[in-house]
Design a protein around this motif. Sequence first.
Motif, PDB file in Angstrom:
ATOM      1  N   LEU A   1       0.868  -1.174   0.000  1.00  0.00           N
ATOM      2  CA  LEU A   1       0.000   0.000   0.000  1.00  0.00           C
ATOM      3  C   LEU A   1       0.902   1.219   0.000  1.00  0.00           C
ATOM      4  CD1 LEU A   1      -2.669   1.565   0.305  1.00  0.00           C
ATOM      5  CD2 LEU A   1      -2.461   1.232   2.784  1.00  0.00           C
ATOM      6  N   ALA A   2       0.855   2.005  -1.089  1.00  0.00           N
ATOM      7  CA  ALA A   2       1.728   3.168  -1.244  1.00  0.00           C
ATOM      8  C   ALA A   2       0.911   4.449  -1.174  1.00  0.00           C
ATOM      9  CB  ALA A   2       2.479   3.096  -2.572  1.00  0.00           C
ATOM     10  N   GLN A   3       1.436   5.437  -0.442  1.00  0.00           N
ATOM     11  CA  GLN A   3       0.810   6.753  -0.356  1.00  0.00           C
ATOM     12  C   GLN A   3       1.884   7.824  -0.530  1.00  0.00           C
ATOM     13  OE1 GLN A   3      -2.361   7.029   2.927  1.00  0.00           O
ATOM     14  NE2 GLN A   3      -1.098   5.324   3.647  1.00  0.00           N
ATOM     15  N   HIS A   4       1.510   8.908  -1.210  1.00  0.00           N
ATOM     16  CA  HIS A   4       2.432  10.030  -1.376  1.00  0.00           C
ATOM     17  C   HIS A   4       1.676  11.325  -1.067  1.00  0.00           C
ATOM     18  CE1 HIS A   4       5.727  12.463  -2.917  1.00  0.00           C
ATOM     19  NE2 HIS A   4       4.803  13.223  -3.472  1.00  0.00           N
ATOM     20  N   TRP A   5       2.387  12.251  -0.396  1.00  0.00           N
ATOM     21  CA  TRP A   5       1.771  13.536  -0.053  1.00  0.00           C
ATOM     22  C   TRP A   5       2.710  14.684  -0.438  1.00  0.00           C
ATOM     23  CZ3 TRP A   5       2.475   9.606   3.605  1.00  0.00           C
ATOM     24  CH2 TRP A   5       1.328   8.924   3.990  1.00  0.00           C
ATOM     25  N   ASN A   6       2.135  15.722  -1.017  1.00  0.00           N
ATOM     26  CA  ASN A   6       2.801  17.007  -1.211  1.00  0.00           C
ATOM     27  C   ASN A   6       1.997  18.078  -0.484  1.00  0.00           C
ATOM     28  OD1 ASN A   6       5.094  16.469  -2.821  1.00  0.00           O
ATOM     29  ND2 ASN A   6       3.831  16.331  -4.650  1.00  0.00           N
ATOM     30  N   SER A   7       2.680  19.023   0.129  1.00  0.00           N
ATOM     31  CA  SER A   7       1.974  20.110   0.799  1.00  0.00           C
ATOM     32  C   SER A   7       1.327  21.031  -0.228  1.00  0.00           C
ATOM     33  CB  SER A   7       2.932  20.893   1.695  1.00  0.00           C
ATOM     34  OG  SER A   7       4.055  21.354   0.970  1.00  0.00           O
ATOM     35  N   VAL A   8       0.117  21.470   0.065  1.00  0.00           N
ATOM     36  CA  VAL A   8      -0.626  22.350  -0.844  1.00  0.00           C
ATOM     37  C   VAL A   8      -1.133  23.601  -0.120  1.00  0.00           C
ATOM     38  CG1 VAL A   8      -1.336  20.488  -2.400  1.00  0.00           C
ATOM     39  CG2 VAL A   8      -2.757  21.031  -0.405  1.00  0.00           C
ATOM     40  N   GLY A   9      -0.725  23.812   1.096  1.00  0.00           N
ATOM     41  CA  GLY A   9      -1.159  24.969   1.859  1.00  0.00           C
ATOM     42  C   GLY A   9      -0.839  24.765   3.321  1.00  0.00           C
ATOM     43  N   GLY A  10      -1.288  25.726   4.126  1.00  0.00           N
ATOM     44  CA  GLY A  10      -1.023  25.641   5.552  1.00  0.00           C
ATOM     45  C   GLY A  10      -0.151  26.781   6.029  1.00  0.00           C
ATOM     46  N   ASP A  11       0.568  26.548   7.115  1.00  0.00           N
ATOM     47  CA  ASP A  11       1.405  27.563   7.734  1.00  0.00           C
ATOM     48  C   ASP A  11       2.575  27.896   6.811  1.00  0.00           C
ATOM     49  OD1 ASP A  11       2.992  29.158   9.326  1.00  0.00           O
ATOM     50  OD2 ASP A  11       2.843  27.877  11.101  1.00  0.00           O
ATOM     51  N   SER A  12       2.633  29.145   6.351  1.00  0.00           N
ATOM     52  CA  SER A  12       3.692  29.547   5.409  1.00  0.00           C
ATOM     53  C   SER A  12       5.066  29.580   6.067  1.00  0.00           C
ATOM     54  CB  SER A  12       3.373  30.932   4.825  1.00  0.00           C
ATOM     55  OG  SER A  12       3.258  31.899   5.859  1.00  0.00           O
ATOM     56  N   ASP A  13       5.113  29.590   7.403  1.00  0.00           N
ATOM     57  CA  ASP A  13       6.399  29.590   8.093  1.00  0.00           C
ATOM     58  C   ASP A  13       6.970  28.189   8.280  1.00  0.00           C
ATOM     59  OD1 ASP A  13       6.368  32.356   8.404  1.00  0.00           O
ATOM     60  OD2 ASP A  13       5.233  32.252  10.283  1.00  0.00           O
ATOM     61  N   ARG A  14       6.169  27.166   7.978  1.00  0.00           N
ATOM     62  CA  ARG A  14       6.648  25.794   8.103  1.00  0.00           C
ATOM     63  C   ARG A  14       7.169  25.316   6.750  1.00  0.00           C
ATOM     64  NH1 ARG A  14       4.177  23.217  12.493  1.00  0.00           N
ATOM     65  NH2 ARG A  14       5.773  21.604  12.170  1.00  0.00           N
ATOM     66  N   PRO A  15       8.163  24.423   6.752  1.00  0.00           N
ATOM     67  CA  PRO A  15       8.738  23.966   5.474  1.00  0.00           C
ATOM     68  C   PRO A  15       7.744  23.136   4.666  1.00  0.00           C
ATOM     69  CG  PRO A  15       9.667  22.746   7.326  1.00  0.00           C
ATOM     70  CD  PRO A  15       8.887  23.879   7.918  1.00  0.00           C
ATOM     71  N   ASP A  16       7.881  23.198   3.335  1.00  0.00           N
ATOM     72  CA  ASP A  16       7.059  22.373   2.458  1.00  0.00           C
ATOM     73  C   ASP A  16       7.363  20.896   2.695  1.00  0.00           C
ATOM     74  OD1 ASP A  16       5.868  24.574   1.306  1.00  0.00           O
ATOM     75  OD2 ASP A  16       7.317  24.697  -0.340  1.00  0.00           O
ATOM     76  N   THR A  17       6.402  20.061   2.352  1.00  0.00           N
ATOM     77  CA  THR A  17       6.556  18.624   2.573  1.00  0.00           C
ATOM     78  C   THR A  17       6.366  17.861   1.270  1.00  0.00           C
ATOM     79  OG1 THR A  17       4.215  18.318   3.100  1.00  0.00           O
ATOM     80  CG2 THR A  17       5.693  18.817   4.932  1.00  0.00           C
ATOM     81  N   SER A  18       7.078  16.753   1.164  1.00  0.00           N
ATOM     82  CA  SER A  18       6.915  15.809   0.053  1.00  0.00           C
ATOM     83  C   SER A  18       7.427  14.466   0.555  1.00  0.00           C
ATOM     84  CB  SER A  18       7.699  16.260  -1.180  1.00  0.00           C
ATOM     85  OG  SER A  18       7.533  15.336  -2.244  1.00  0.00           O
TER      86      SER A  18
END
Length: 291
Positions: free
Chosen positions: A184-201
């Motif tokens: 079972l594979a899942q992938h996430w990219n950040s698309v919003g949220g706290d602008s002071d926190r680093p982007d996620t992938s």
Amino acid sequence: MINTLLRCAVSFVLCSLGILSLQAAESDDDTSLATADLGEIDRKLNNPLTSIWSLTFQNNSSANTGNAVSGTEYSNTLFFQPFLPFEIGADKETMFTLRPVFPVVTQPEIDFSTGKSSSHMTGYGDTQLLTLAGPNSGEGFVLGGGASFIFPTASDDILGQGKYQVGPALMAFNIGKPWVYGVLAQHWNSVGGDSDRPDTSRTDVQYTIRYSLPNAMSIGLGPTISYDWEADSDNALTFPIGLGLTKTTRWGKTPVKLRAELHYSVVKPDDYGTEWNFRFQVTPVINNPFK
């Protein structure tokens, strides 16, 4: 404001599921769970597109090490994971599954300048939601796909990533006898949220290999490989292996799956990552309230 609304929604879902499970457990009209074969339940619960409703309580206790800390730091996460499948289509030929994940997280508060922690913080973490759709088949090769979401509901910055995240989910399983295996594979990219926190992938791949034993038991493993695409190469990959035992029994009329599993990361981030993880699961099976 958004986080407050999300926490309220989470509380509502938890209460609703508790009521539904209580009603299902107390129903005298549906005796299918009381007479169902426990070995079949044990096997089918490994399938992410199973037709069985269940409520998983999963506790992960982790020992974390790395160059950025002095000694071993311990953390813990308790997940509540309702598994809610629905048969859809004119002939009910398709299975659609919802699996929200509600975490209570305990993390060390680490001063990375000294590598030491002074205390631990416990609170609510980021909520996940997995959606999958695929053929309504509990046997043989099963392929499904959908979307996965992470919502920034953490009660403190140390307990979550502060980002709305979305991405694809794919699964491929062989549901056989005596072997059940798949990914079972899942992938996430950040698309919003706290602008002071680093982007996620990030990509997570849970691989499952289990062998059925007599008396509704099975032996095998189901750890999760994780890759952080935003980290440097020395801190991106976590690759655990492990082994565990599963026993499905009954508490009264309710089938309950019990699982204990130990994982060791043969590859982990150099700076800070999980070296050992002990997972314990309790999964009551409930009647589908819509049938």
